[in-house]
Structure formats: structure tokens, C-alpha cells
Scaffold this motif. Structure first.
Motif, PDB file in Angstrom:
ATOM      1  N   LEU A 105      -4.558  -2.060   8.466  1.00 52.06           N
ATOM      2  CA  LEU A 105      -4.229  -2.033   7.045  1.00 52.06           C
ATOM      3  C   LEU A 105      -3.496  -3.316   6.683  1.00 52.06           C
ATOM      4  O   LEU A 105      -2.566  -3.719   7.374  1.00 52.06           O
ATOM      5  N   LYS A 106      -3.929  -3.960   5.612  1.00 52.59           N
ATOM      6  CA  LYS A 106      -3.331  -5.228   5.193  1.00 52.59           C
ATOM      7  C   LYS A 106      -2.281  -4.965   4.125  1.00 52.59           C
ATOM      8  O   LYS A 106      -2.539  -4.276   3.148  1.00 52.59           O
ATOM      9  N   GLN A 136      -3.344   4.976  14.203  1.00 48.83           N
ATOM     10  CA  GLN A 136      -3.197   4.254  15.460  1.00 48.83           C
ATOM     11  C   GLN A 136      -2.006   3.331  15.283  1.00 48.83           C
ATOM     12  O   GLN A 136      -2.142   2.209  14.815  1.00 48.83           O
ATOM     13  N   GLY A 137      -0.831   3.821  15.587  1.00 50.93           N
ATOM     14  CA  GLY A 137       0.366   3.022  15.371  1.00 50.93           C
ATOM     15  C   GLY A 137       0.785   3.058  13.912  1.00 50.93           C
ATOM     16  O   GLY A 137       0.389   3.931  13.152  1.00 50.93           O
ATOM     17  N   LEU A 197       0.834  -1.191   0.000  1.00 52.95           N
ATOM     18  CA  LEU A 197       0.000   0.000   0.000  1.00 52.95           C
ATOM     19  C   LEU A 197       0.867   1.239   0.000  1.00 52.95           C
ATOM     20  O   LEU A 197       1.962   1.248   0.550  1.00 52.95           O
ATOM     21  N   ASP A 198       0.368   2.254  -0.652  1.00 55.76           N
ATOM     22  CA  ASP A 198       1.064   3.525  -0.748  1.00 55.76           C
ATOM     23  C   ASP A 198       0.691   4.338   0.497  1.00 55.76           C
ATOM     24  O   ASP A 198      -0.381   4.929   0.569  1.00 55.76           O
ATOM     25  N   LYS A 215      -9.681  -3.269  -0.366  1.00 57.58           N
ATOM     26  CA  LYS A 215      -9.225  -4.551   0.188  1.00 57.58           C
ATOM     27  C   LYS A 215      -8.040  -4.374   1.138  1.00 57.58           C
ATOM     28  O   LYS A 215      -7.667  -5.313   1.823  1.00 57.58           O
ATOM     29  N   ILE A 216      -7.462  -3.174   1.192  1.00 54.74           N
ATOM     30  CA  ILE A 216      -6.364  -2.932   2.135  1.00 54.74           C
ATOM     31  C   ILE A 216      -6.889  -2.746   3.549  1.00 54.74           C
ATOM     32  O   ILE A 216      -6.131  -2.818   4.499  1.00 54.74           O
TER      33      ILE A 216
END
Length: 165
Positions: free
Chosen positions: A100-101, A45-46, A13-14, A79-80
Motif C-alpha cells: 500500500l502506497k 501481510q505486515g 489512506l484510510d 492508486k494506493i
């Protein structure tokens, strides 16, 4: 002419685009009339998470919809996101954690590899390399067919094709 062509299947992911979408969503939440007085915020969050806080559960879910809209406008796949579909009450506010995946798990890589073996053209090889998958073949047309095959199947991942050579 026996050189092999290859490409990598990755799920990255960008972060800059996600951050931009997050900032845009936060700005819209602070300005929209239907969010006034609800105390709705959205923030990191982190490293791999986002948290939405709000005074009511429906406002938290509406804020999630605003964030999703901003992601789509920035051409990022939904989907992220890995979010619980209901906000958890925490005192007087509701919190909606979103993770976030990124990266392809070994299980998903095996599924993609099996798909390529079973339904892909002959002579195409798929190798799992950590959190990515290298696909190689002698024919570039076969690689294009494999890309289309992977795109047509609905994996629960945001997949990209990189290092095409």
C-alpha cells in the motif's frame, strides 16, 4: 486583508476502509462458487501490505479484482495499490504480494511543485514539508485553480487536499 490562505496536498489512506474492503473481499472469496476448493485467501501481510494466496495464478488475479472492486465501492483510489501483475509460485500455491502506497515521495513532491510553478497562477507558493506539500496564496480562487490543475494531471498517487484555510 493580506492574510494568506493555504491547503496541504497529502497522500494518505484510510486504514479502516482498506480493512473493511479486505474483510468484504475475504468473505466474498469464501462464498463464491468459482473460488470453492481453490484455497484462495486474502490477508494483511505486515503493516503496509496485503497478500493473496491461491492454488492457481488466475484465481489469485481474480481475487485481486474482487479486492479492487471492494476498494472502489468504498471510494478508495486504486492508486494506493502497488502490486506485481503476476503471482509468484511458492510450492503448490501462488502468492500475490500487494503493498500500500502512502505519503508523497520527495521526487513526486518536486514534480507537483514544478507543475504549480510552471502552470499555476502567479503568486502561488508550494513548500515541501516531509511527505506533504503546502500550497499557499493570497487569493482563494488561485488555490481552487491549483487544486483543479493537480486533479487534471495524472500522478501515480492518490492525492487528497486537507487543511484548507
Amino acid at each position: 486583508m493580506a492574510a494568506e490562505s493555504s491547503f496541504d496536498v497529502v497522500s494518505k489512506l484510510d486504514r479502516q476502509e482498506v480493512d473493511n474492503a479486505l474483510n468484504q473481499a475475504g468473505k466474498e472469496l469464501s462464498q463464491r462458487f468459482d473460488f470453492k476448493g481453490t484455497g484462495t485467501t486474502i490477508a494483511w501481510q505486515g503493516e503496509d501490505g496485503i497478500e493473496i494466496k491461491s492454488g492457481s495464478e488466475e484465481r489469485a488475479l481474480a481475487a485481486l479484482d474482487v479486492f479492487k472492486e471492494k476498494l472502489v465501492k468504498r471510494k478508495l483510489s486504486l492508486k494506493i495499490l502497488d502490486s506485481a501483475e503476476e503471482a509468484k509460485p511458492s510450492g503448490k500455491e501462488y502468492r500475490l504480494p500487494i503493498s500500500l502506497k502512502e505519503g508523497i515521495s520527495s521526487e513526486d513532491a518536486k514534480k507537483i511543485s514544478k507543475l504549480i510553478r510552471d502552470e499555476g497562477p502567479k503568486g502561488v507558493k508550494a513548500q515541501i514539508q516531509g511527505e506533504e506539500l503546502r500550497v499557499s496564496s493570497k487569493k482563494k480562487d488561485d488555490l481552487q485553480n491549483v487544486m483543479n490543475l493537480i486533479k487534471d494531471k495524472d500522478f501515480d498517487l492518490a492525492l487528497q487536499f486537507v487543511n484548507y484555510r
